[in-house]
Design a protein around this motif. Structure first.
Motif, PDB file in Angstrom:
ATOM      1  N   THR A 173       0.731  -1.078  -0.014  1.00 27.12           N
ATOM      2  CA  THR A 173      -0.075  -0.074  -0.382  1.00 27.12           C
ATOM      3  C   THR A 173       0.821   1.216  -0.112  1.00 27.12           C
ATOM      4  O   THR A 173       0.910   2.819  -0.708  1.00 27.12           O
ATOM      5  N   LEU A 174       2.010   0.686   1.127  1.00 26.40           N
ATOM      6  CA  LEU A 174       2.693   2.203   1.262  1.00 26.40           C
ATOM      7  C   LEU A 174       3.512   2.776  -0.562  1.00 26.40           C
ATOM      8  O   LEU A 174       3.816   3.412  -1.165  1.00 26.40           O
ATOM      9  N   ARG A 175       3.741   1.774  -1.343  1.00 25.52           N
ATOM     10  CA  ARG A 175       4.509   1.861  -2.828  1.00 25.52           C
ATOM     11  C   ARG A 175       3.551   2.320  -3.467  1.00 25.52           C
ATOM     12  O   ARG A 175       3.498   3.407  -4.257  1.00 25.52           O
ATOM     13  N   ALA A 176       2.002   1.904  -3.517  1.00 21.34           N
ATOM     14  CA  ALA A 176       0.716   2.328  -3.849  1.00 21.34           C
ATOM     15  C   ALA A 176       0.952   3.527  -3.969  1.00 21.34           C
ATOM     16  O   ALA A 176       0.626   4.751  -5.072  1.00 21.34           O
ATOM     17  N   ALA A 177       1.174   4.026  -2.901  1.00 21.51           N
ATOM     18  CA  ALA A 177       0.878   5.602  -2.457  1.00 21.51           C
ATOM     19  C   ALA A 177       1.686   6.234  -3.180  1.00 21.51           C
ATOM     20  O   ALA A 177       1.392   7.672  -3.998  1.00 21.51           O
ATOM     21  N   GLN A 178       3.186   5.699  -3.100  1.00 20.53           N
ATOM     22  CA  GLN A 178       3.941   6.555  -3.811  1.00 20.53           C
ATOM     23  C   GLN A 178       4.114   6.700  -5.262  1.00 20.53           C
ATOM     24  O   GLN A 178       4.302   8.015  -5.254  1.00 20.53           O
ATOM     25  N   GLU A 179       3.827   6.107  -5.718  1.00 20.42           N
ATOM     26  CA  GLU A 179       3.681   5.731  -6.879  1.00 20.42           C
ATOM     27  C   GLU A 179       2.583   6.501  -7.849  1.00 20.42           C
ATOM     28  O   GLU A 179       2.745   6.908  -8.653  1.00 20.42           O
ATOM     29  N   ALA A 180       2.082   6.653  -7.259  1.00 20.41           N
ATOM     30  CA  ALA A 180       0.049   8.046  -7.369  1.00 20.41           C
ATOM     31  C   ALA A 180       0.804   9.574  -7.253  1.00 20.41           C
ATOM     32  O   ALA A 180      -0.265  10.719  -7.851  1.00 20.41           O
ATOM     33  N   GLY A 181       1.816   9.269  -6.346  1.00 19.13           N
ATOM     34  CA  GLY A 181       2.406  10.678  -6.457  1.00 19.13           C
ATOM     35  C   GLY A 181       1.592  11.603  -5.016  1.00 19.13           C
ATOM     36  O   GLY A 181       1.699  12.625  -4.560  1.00 19.13           O
ATOM     37  N   LEU A 182       1.602  10.323  -4.079  1.00 23.07           N
ATOM     38  CA  LEU A 182       1.046  10.970  -2.329  1.00 23.07           C
ATOM     39  C   LEU A 182       2.719  10.851  -1.902  1.00 23.07           C
ATOM     40  O   LEU A 182       3.368   9.808  -1.511  1.00 23.07           O
ATOM     41  N   ARG A 183       2.877  11.998  -0.672  1.00 23.40           N
ATOM     42  CA  ARG A 183       3.623  11.927   0.432  1.00 23.40           C
ATOM     43  C   ARG A 183       3.361  10.428   1.463  1.00 23.40           C
ATOM     44  O   ARG A 183       2.294  10.289   1.491  1.00 23.40           O
ATOM     45  N   LEU A 184       4.215  10.130   1.807  1.00 26.52           N
ATOM     46  CA  LEU A 184       4.378   8.754   2.706  1.00 26.52           C
ATOM     47  C   LEU A 184       4.396   9.169   4.809  1.00 26.52           C
ATOM     48  O   LEU A 184       4.707   9.927   4.594  1.00 26.52           O
ATOM     49  N   CYS A 185       3.525   8.908   4.867  1.00 31.38           N
ATOM     50  CA  CYS A 185       2.922   9.359   6.290  1.00 31.38           C
ATOM     51  C   CYS A 185       3.332   8.083   6.765  1.00 31.38           C
ATOM     52  O   CYS A 185       2.280   7.144   6.646  1.00 31.38           O
ATOM     53  N   SER A 186       4.136   7.522   8.006  1.00 26.40           N
ATOM     54  CA  SER A 186       3.869   5.793   8.233  1.00 26.40           C
ATOM     55  C   SER A 186       4.951   5.516   9.456  1.00 26.40           C
ATOM     56  O   SER A 186       6.569   6.334   9.563  1.00 26.40           O
ATOM     57  N   GLY A 187       4.492   5.322  10.125  1.00 27.25           N
ATOM     58  CA  GLY A 187       5.362   4.692  11.509  1.00 27.25           C
ATOM     59  C   GLY A 187       5.004   3.669  12.236  1.00 27.25           C
ATOM     60  O   GLY A 187       4.592   2.466  11.703  1.00 27.25           O
ATOM     61  N   GLY A 188       4.928   3.739  13.612  1.00 33.55           N
ATOM     62  CA  GLY A 188       4.542   2.596  14.668  1.00 33.55           C
ATOM     63  C   GLY A 188       3.678   2.945  15.716  1.00 33.55           C
ATOM     64  O   GLY A 188       3.504   3.678  16.303  1.00 33.55           O
TER      65      GLY A 188
END
Length: 318
Positions: A173-188
């Motif tokens: 999902t993170l990679r799909a978001a990046q490929e669509a031009g979205l910046r990522l917010c991801s942690g834990g």
């Protein structure tokens, strides 16, 4: 290239040495007194089909949570006004479900909400579960700027907190978001029962994303009665500060966000978090399902520490 062994060595060095190193990286890359404020809005609550053991919104657990349908545009605009009044520069919209695919009616409903507020001057971040590439592109077209999808923990421990999807699904999902031009917010999330090694493996995974996440939220588990993790032991604040320090050194340009569980931290513990490199937080008395520090308590802390919202924070820059 960082390895698990090198991260373990970094993490386990004397606390003050680690904190000093992290502080040096932070001040070299970020304004010293800048804290980004984000407001979280639960646009669709409860009834989720997934079995994440920490989550009050899972339909599998009796947590007493009130289930509500997708928010109406009028209510969302009210949330925008509240966020702006409290100094937020980012609005984070969360919905409880497994995820979205291209063509889903729920996807189009969320996009209509985003389109209704995209000219309001706030960065728009959404957290909507698993995405396929088409759904990610549609969200970008609607005006979403950032996609939040936390890895939560390391790959080896992940199946112990949920079995209805995998760690690999999250990375996809993170990679799909990046490929669509979205910046990522991801942690834990800290406090799930994971080891230090699990936390460091999560960071290694984030480091392998290109580019690295713009924002890294670090949550403390808030045990919810009725969930499988309701009796977990609280995390030692020094462990949180250590992880923030390592994250700052590994990801020098990312924002590190204090998220769920912050209300359990003393002012002194929060000050150590900021010293280690945390420079973003959620404001407002409620997050998705858990309480948060009040606006007035935060203002008092910011005043004591001399923290202001700078112009670069107001533009959402990193």
């Amino acid at each position: 290239m960082e390895t698990l062994e090198s991260l373990r060595t970094l993490y386990c060095q004397p606390f003050l040495s680690l904190l000093t190193q992290a502080r040096g990286v932070h001040v070299a890359n970020h304004p010293d007194d800048e804290i980004q404020r984000c407001q979280l809005v639960n646009i669709k609550g409860g009834g989720c089909s997934e079995n994440c053991g920490y989550c009050a919104q899972s339909a599998r657990y009796a947590t007493g949570l009130n289930v509500h349908k997708l928010l109406e545009p009028v209510a969302l605009r009210q949330a925008v006004e509240e966020a702006r009044a409290h100094g937020a520069t980012r609005l984070c919209l969360g919905a409880a479900w497994r995820g979205l695919k291209e063509g889903d009616k729920q996807l189009e409903a969320v996009c209509r909400l985003v389109e209704a507020i995209r000219e309001e001057g706030l960065e728009i971040c959404v957290t909507l579960g698993l995405l396929d590439p088409g759904a990610a592109r549609r969200l970008r077209e609607a005006g979403v700027m950032i996609y939040n999808h936390n890895l939560n923990t390391g790959p080896k421990f992940y199946e112990r907190i949920t079995t209805t999807h995998t760690f690999a699904d999250r990375v996809k999902t993170l990679r799909a978001a990046q490929e669509a031009g979205l910046r990522l917010c991801s942690g834990g999330i800290l406090g799930l029962g994971e080891s230090v090694e699990d936390r460091l493996e999560m960071l290694l995974t984030l480091c392998k994303l290109d580019p690295a996440p713009e924002s890294v939220p670090l949550n403390l588990l808030v045990p919810i009665p009725g969930t499988p993790l309701a009796s977990q032991t609280p995390v030692d604040p020094f462990d949180l500060v250590r992880l923030i320090s390592v994250t700052r050194i590994l990801l020098p340009y990312s924002r590190i966000r204090l998220a769920a569980g912050r209300r359990s931290l003393s002012p002194e513990a929060q000050a150590l978090c900021f010293l280690a490199g945390a420079n973003s937080l959620f404001i407002g008395e409620h997050l998705l399902t858990t309480p948060n520090a009040s606006f007035h308590v935060d203002q008092s802390l910011f005043s004591t520490l001399g923290i202001e919202v700078s112009s670069s924070a107001a533009r959402g820059n990193v």
